[in-house]
Design an enzyme around this catalytic site. Sequence first.
Site, PDB file in Angstrom:
ATOM      1  CD  GLU A 232      -2.839   7.265   5.722  1.00 44.30           C
ATOM      2  OE1 GLU A 232      -3.893   6.682   6.015  1.00 44.30           O
ATOM      3  OE2 GLU A 232      -1.710   6.850   6.045  1.00 44.30           O
TER       4      GLU A 232
ATOM      5  CD  GLU B 175      -2.563   1.317   2.656  1.00 42.97           C
ATOM      6  OE1 GLU B 175      -3.110   0.265   3.046  1.00 42.97           O
ATOM      7  OE2 GLU B 175      -2.638   2.407   3.274  1.00 42.97           O
TER       8      GLU B 175
END
Length: 343
Positions: A171, A166
């Site tokens: 974020e 991933e």
Amino acid sequence: MSVRTYAVILLTGALSACQQTAEPIKASLGEGWQLVWHDEFEQNTIDPTKWQHEVNCRGGGNDEQQCYTARSENSFVESGLLHIVARKEQYTGPLHNADEVTRDAERALLATQPFTSARLRTKHLGDWRYGRFEVRAKLPAGQGAWPAIWMLPTDWHYGRWASSGEIDIMEAVNLNTQTDDKTAPAGSLETRVHGTLHYGGPAPENVYSGTPYRFSDADNPADNFHVYALEWQQDEIRWYVDNVHYATFRHDQWYSTSQQADGSFVENSGFAPFDQRFHLLLNFAVGGNWPANVNDKGVDMSGYPKQMLVDYVRVFQCSQNSETGKGCASVQPSAVHIKGKRQ
């Protein structure tokens, strides 16, 4: 209306009004990057040839508190911006996304959450191995708010998460709350965004590595638009904010193991898992294991609806060597070199 410096129309005496040409979109940094996919969100609706909605209420596997919907209340295009909107409302929907399950009994499972939001992806519409990915966005604030710009494997070649990897381009959690960053002055607000890789074996054998980028209080990403970018080549992944190269992760620091039928694990060779095609995701989660356990903790239920605004998404590939993605790197010596982990 979003600023469009890349699309200045050039008019000369030799061009009539019907012969106007636009300046090509270029990467923010580096030479040799060629645009291969983009969305400037200038149309009136979300383009179904570029984006799919995930529809589920399973909380992202992180105990998040939203149902993702395809409703216009949760995602829409207006004034040149993609709006991803989280709303405080009791909502019941399918537990799983339609392509995550195969049995009718699983498809019929429902769940209820106290928020709704949206998660968009380019799976099978835009899938890439290597390149430069740029997203200009303004992020939501508040305890429990968790916006993300990230990538998942399209084919899961090495097995379930996180054997196949991933890539988190950006974020952020709990922006504009009191920061728990021990290196920040007392009383500072949360301004960090994070670049991270998830890799290793299938959960719970997974690991992750990353580092934050800290904005000044005056330039908080919840108050201003910023460009979040990632350059991915065969042996290296690099993170950028507003053309600042702040982190690098090299291939000798990541790894991938796949679980065999007998339960044993085999380490994958070469540059696995980051040598397969990935697709982009944009989403705004509420709550979850990470934001609920840092800063002020929990989820602040006030202030909704809140939104994540996206001005554009652009994907470039390196013209020097598309097979490896090498030759177009934008490198700054101040970037942190991230160290990997072994389970």
